[in-house]
Design a protein around this motif. Structure first.
Motif, PDB file in Angstrom:
ATOM      1  N   ASN A 219      -1.756  10.571   8.431  1.00 40.22           N
ATOM      2  CA  ASN A 219      -0.351  10.463   8.487  1.00 40.22           C
ATOM      3  C   ASN A 219       0.151   9.186   8.099  1.00 40.22           C
ATOM      4  O   ASN A 219      -0.537   8.220   7.676  1.00 40.22           O
ATOM      5  N   ALA A 220       1.508   9.035   8.153  1.00 41.54           N
ATOM      6  CA  ALA A 220       2.364   8.097   7.737  1.00 41.54           C
ATOM      7  C   ALA A 220       1.777   6.892   8.709  1.00 41.54           C
ATOM      8  O   ALA A 220       1.694   5.748   8.372  1.00 41.54           O
ATOM      9  N   ALA A 221       1.894   6.960   9.962  1.00 43.67           N
ATOM     10  CA  ALA A 221       1.596   5.777  10.952  1.00 43.67           C
ATOM     11  C   ALA A 221       0.098   5.469  10.691  1.00 43.67           C
ATOM     12  O   ALA A 221      -0.029   4.111  10.409  1.00 43.67           O
ATOM     13  N   ALA A 222      -0.826   6.088  10.438  1.00 47.18           N
ATOM     14  CA  ALA A 222      -2.396   5.746  10.065  1.00 47.18           C
ATOM     15  C   ALA A 222      -2.385   5.125   8.601  1.00 47.18           C
ATOM     16  O   ALA A 222      -2.729   4.084   8.698  1.00 47.18           O
ATOM     17  N   LEU A 223      -1.444   5.553   7.583  1.00 53.67           N
ATOM     18  CA  LEU A 223      -1.279   4.670   6.406  1.00 53.67           C
ATOM     19  C   LEU A 223      -0.861   3.442   6.606  1.00 53.67           C
ATOM     20  O   LEU A 223      -1.367   2.499   6.062  1.00 53.67           O
TER      21      LEU A 223
ATOM     22  N   VAL B  74      -3.207   9.040   1.542  1.00 54.57           N
ATOM     23  CA  VAL B  74      -2.945  10.055   2.594  1.00 54.57           C
ATOM     24  C   VAL B  74      -3.868  11.102   2.317  1.00 54.57           C
ATOM     25  O   VAL B  74      -4.465  11.917   3.334  1.00 54.57           O
ATOM     26  N   GLU B  75      -4.041  11.740   0.913  1.00 53.57           N
ATOM     27  CA  GLU B  75      -4.747  12.846   0.872  1.00 53.57           C
ATOM     28  C   GLU B  75      -6.160  12.684   0.887  1.00 53.57           C
ATOM     29  O   GLU B  75      -7.042  13.448   1.281  1.00 53.57           O
ATOM     30  N   ARG B  76      -6.565  11.449   0.430  1.00 56.84           N
ATOM     31  CA  ARG B  76      -8.202  11.051   0.529  1.00 56.84           C
ATOM     32  C   ARG B  76      -8.624  11.008   1.824  1.00 56.84           C
ATOM     33  O   ARG B  76      -9.872  11.375   2.260  1.00 56.84           O
TER      34      ARG B  76
ATOM     35  N   LEU C 239       4.902  -1.303  10.060  1.00 55.96           N
ATOM     36  CA  LEU C 239       4.394  -0.401  11.023  1.00 55.96           C
ATOM     37  C   LEU C 239       5.455   0.249  11.909  1.00 55.96           C
ATOM     38  O   LEU C 239       5.575   1.285  11.996  1.00 55.96           O
ATOM     39  N   ALA C 240       6.625  -0.355  11.945  1.00 55.03           N
ATOM     40  CA  ALA C 240       7.906   0.236  12.389  1.00 55.03           C
ATOM     41  C   ALA C 240       8.257   1.500  11.414  1.00 55.03           C
ATOM     42  O   ALA C 240       8.799   2.389  11.783  1.00 55.03           O
ATOM     43  N   VAL C 241       8.232   1.336   9.977  1.00 55.76           N
ATOM     44  CA  VAL C 241       8.717   2.463   9.277  1.00 55.76           C
ATOM     45  C   VAL C 241       7.549   3.521   9.592  1.00 55.76           C
ATOM     46  O   VAL C 241       8.059   4.690   9.345  1.00 55.76           O
ATOM     47  N   GLY C 242       6.365   3.202   9.264  1.00 55.07           N
ATOM     48  CA  GLY C 242       5.418   4.582   9.632  1.00 55.07           C
ATOM     49  C   GLY C 242       5.506   5.275  10.897  1.00 55.07           C
ATOM     50  O   GLY C 242       5.753   6.267  10.878  1.00 55.07           O
ATOM     51  N   VAL C 243       5.963   4.511  12.198  1.00 55.47           N
ATOM     52  CA  VAL C 243       6.065   5.057  13.350  1.00 55.47           C
ATOM     53  C   VAL C 243       7.373   5.784  12.903  1.00 55.47           C
ATOM     54  O   VAL C 243       7.358   7.204  13.507  1.00 55.47           O
ATOM     55  N   VAL C 244       8.719   5.153  12.794  1.00 56.52           N
ATOM     56  CA  VAL C 244       9.748   6.049  12.723  1.00 56.52           C
ATOM     57  C   VAL C 244       9.508   7.313  11.885  1.00 56.52           C
ATOM     58  O   VAL C 244      10.321   8.094  12.174  1.00 56.52           O
ATOM     59  N   LEU C 245       9.124   7.167  10.681  1.00 55.46           N
ATOM     60  CA  LEU C 245       8.659   8.414   9.844  1.00 55.46           C
ATOM     61  C   LEU C 245       8.233   9.444  10.527  1.00 55.46           C
ATOM     62  O   LEU C 245       8.627  10.571  10.272  1.00 55.46           O
ATOM     63  N   ASP C 246       7.089   9.145  11.135  1.00 55.90           N
ATOM     64  CA  ASP C 246       6.293  10.137  11.860  1.00 55.90           C
ATOM     65  C   ASP C 246       7.078  10.810  13.176  1.00 55.90           C
ATOM     66  O   ASP C 246       7.309  12.112  13.212  1.00 55.90           O
TER      67      ASP C 246
ATOM     68  N   LEU D 236      -2.482  -1.140  -2.966  1.00 61.13           N
ATOM     69  CA  LEU D 236      -2.312   0.129  -1.971  1.00 61.13           C
ATOM     70  C   LEU D 236      -1.024   0.544  -2.113  1.00 61.13           C
ATOM     71  O   LEU D 236      -0.636   1.826  -1.663  1.00 61.13           O
ATOM     72  N   GLY D 237       0.027  -0.200  -2.655  1.00 59.95           N
ATOM     73  CA  GLY D 237       1.378   0.329  -2.607  1.00 59.95           C
ATOM     74  C   GLY D 237       1.533   1.736  -3.323  1.00 59.95           C
ATOM     75  O   GLY D 237       2.303   2.312  -3.034  1.00 59.95           O
TER      76      GLY D 237
END
Length: 453
Positions: free
Chosen positions: A66-70, A60-62, A386-393, A52-53
């Protein structure tokens, strides 16, 4: 038994263990064959785990997320992995490595097939959970094989080689998988990944045995009270918790970079091409392969200094991230190379946690203790993913389709809280282990074999 050569104040980095039951001499070729196939199963597990990495941007496209969902894809996979470590440890002591490797391989095969065909987010999350469930059975099963087939002084080196060589799976999950994905498409790429898993599963069925002395190494069906006693005994040992926090503090930064957020950081934040980013991740894996034996040698040569290695690896990782995140604008190529080289040592460094589990616990409790230790790094990794995804959004300006470098800086800054927590806990449990070791040395003790770590 004491270690008279141990410097005063450092004896907590050693332990006393019960030896593996004596048996006939193990032929080296047989041991190498069984370990080699079991190692291949772990390589395949790392491949499935890391697939997945490098496909996160495409995911994201498929799935139009967004980043948090990814992040939930990786969180689901890692959460199942971490949650299953203690149960798998108990199952491992009961059913043996061979059965768990077969079950795990089948689950990962099913997960990759599901991920290849999924177009719905819920089905994709289920697929990653299956991968995480199968992955959870693999590594500690291979460690138990090593404990039976390579007892004594060879054990630390083979254990470290297992963790290190397993990262070959991440190489397969980087440039080759990216090339196949962009050439043949999502479904074909993950069907090929499933085919790799099926091939390895057949090899395990054909070649792996639990011990050199009998076909399986299983125990009686444990009662709930017996399970609680074994887990309680492993948890009560300060060395086990020292191993857990060692795994926690050393693993998460490199793992999260390789598993999910390193590729988007390099492509979207640092402006590298997909091929250049995948090449850096491959370099990271190669460096892991090279650094693993070095860490193993240092642990075997200086068993009373293992915690020094833990703090050195953690400090170096935090330092190089500080330079990268503070660099004005995009980081130069040499600095990104330095970053991945330092992160490469995180995986081998986390293996020190398993060395603590092995040397502080009797062999009949290795599965349970290793399962407890393995929770540490993956709990930290789940939190960081999870924290990275949330902060990115949150930090991505409205209207932008992708995060910018500033958003990535804020997101990766979350790591400092985890490093601080982990370092404090390693110091705490190292001191507790020293106190317990001193108390055991002061009291009469039965004759046992000295530790080999």
């Amino acid at each position: 038994m004491t270690h008279p050569s141990a410097p005063e104040g450092d004896r907590a980095d050693t332990a006393v263990i019960l030896p593996v039951a004596a048996g006939p001499v193990v032929p080296r070729r047989s041991a190498a064959l069984v370990w080699g196939v079991a190692l291949t199963a772990y390589v395949a597990a790392v491949f499935h785990r890391s697939s997945l990495g490098v496909t996160g941007v495409d995911a994201v496209e498929r799935f139009h997320i967004n980043a948090a969902a990814l992040a939930t894809f990786s969180v689901a996979q890692l959460a199942v992995y971490a949650a299953m470590q203690v149960p798998v440890g108990v199952l491992l002591d009961r059913f043996g490595s061979r059965r768990l490797l077969i079950a795990g391989g089948a689950l990962m095969l099913a997960g990759q097939l599901c991920f290849a065909l999924a177009t719905d987010v819920r089905l994709a999350v289920l697929a990653r959970m299956l991968v995480g469930l199968g992955d959870a059975t693999t590594f500690i099963s291979v460690l138990r094989i090593v404990a039976f087939w390579f007892p004594g002084r060879r054990n630390p080196l083979v254990t470290q080689l297992t963790g290190t060589l397993g990262q070959l799976g991440a190489i397969l999950g980087a440039v080759p998988l990216v090339a196949l994905l962009h050439r043949a498409g999502w479904t074909t790429a993950f069907l090929v990944a499933a085919a790799v898993g099926a091939t390895v599963l057949v090899m395990v069925v054909a070649a792996v045995r639990d011990t050199p002395h009998r076909e399986t190494a299983t125990g009686p069906t444990p009662t709930l009270a017996a399970v609680r006693r074994e887990l309680g005994a492993a948890w009560a040992q300060p060395g086990t918790r020292l191993g857990l926090w060692t795994h926690f503090v050393t693993q998460f930064s490199g793992a999260v970079f390789a598993l999910l957020w390193g590729y988007p950081f390099l492509v979207q934040g640092q402006g590298l091409s997909p091929t250049a980013a995948a090449s850096l991740l491959t370099l990271m894996t190669v460096a892991t392969l090279l650094s693993g034996p070095v860490i193993a040698h240092l642990c075997a040569r200086h068993p009373y200094r293992r915690s020094v290695l833990v703090f050195a690896i953690t400090g170096a990782t935090a330092a190089v991230w500080t330079v990268v995140l503070a660099w004005p604008g995009r980081a130069p190529g040499w600095l990104l190379v330095t970053l991945v080289l330092v992160l490469a040592v995180n995986g081998p460094g986390s293996m020190i946690g398993f060395d603590y589990a092995r040397t502080f616990n009797p062999v009949n409790r290795i599965g349970s203790a290793a399962g407890i230790v393995n929770v540490g790094g993956f709990v930290a990794s789940i939190g960081l993913v999870l924290a990275v995804g949330v902060v990115l959004d949150v930090a991505t300006p409205g209207g932008r389709g992708t995060p910018d470098l500033t958003a990535f800086r804020w997101a990766f800054g979350v790591q400092y809280a985890l490093w601080a927590l982990g370092a404090v806990q390693v110091l705490r449990w190292r001191n507790a282990a020293r106190r317990r070791h001193a108390a055991e040395q002061a009291a009469p003790a039965p004759a046992v074999a000295p530790a080999t770590s």
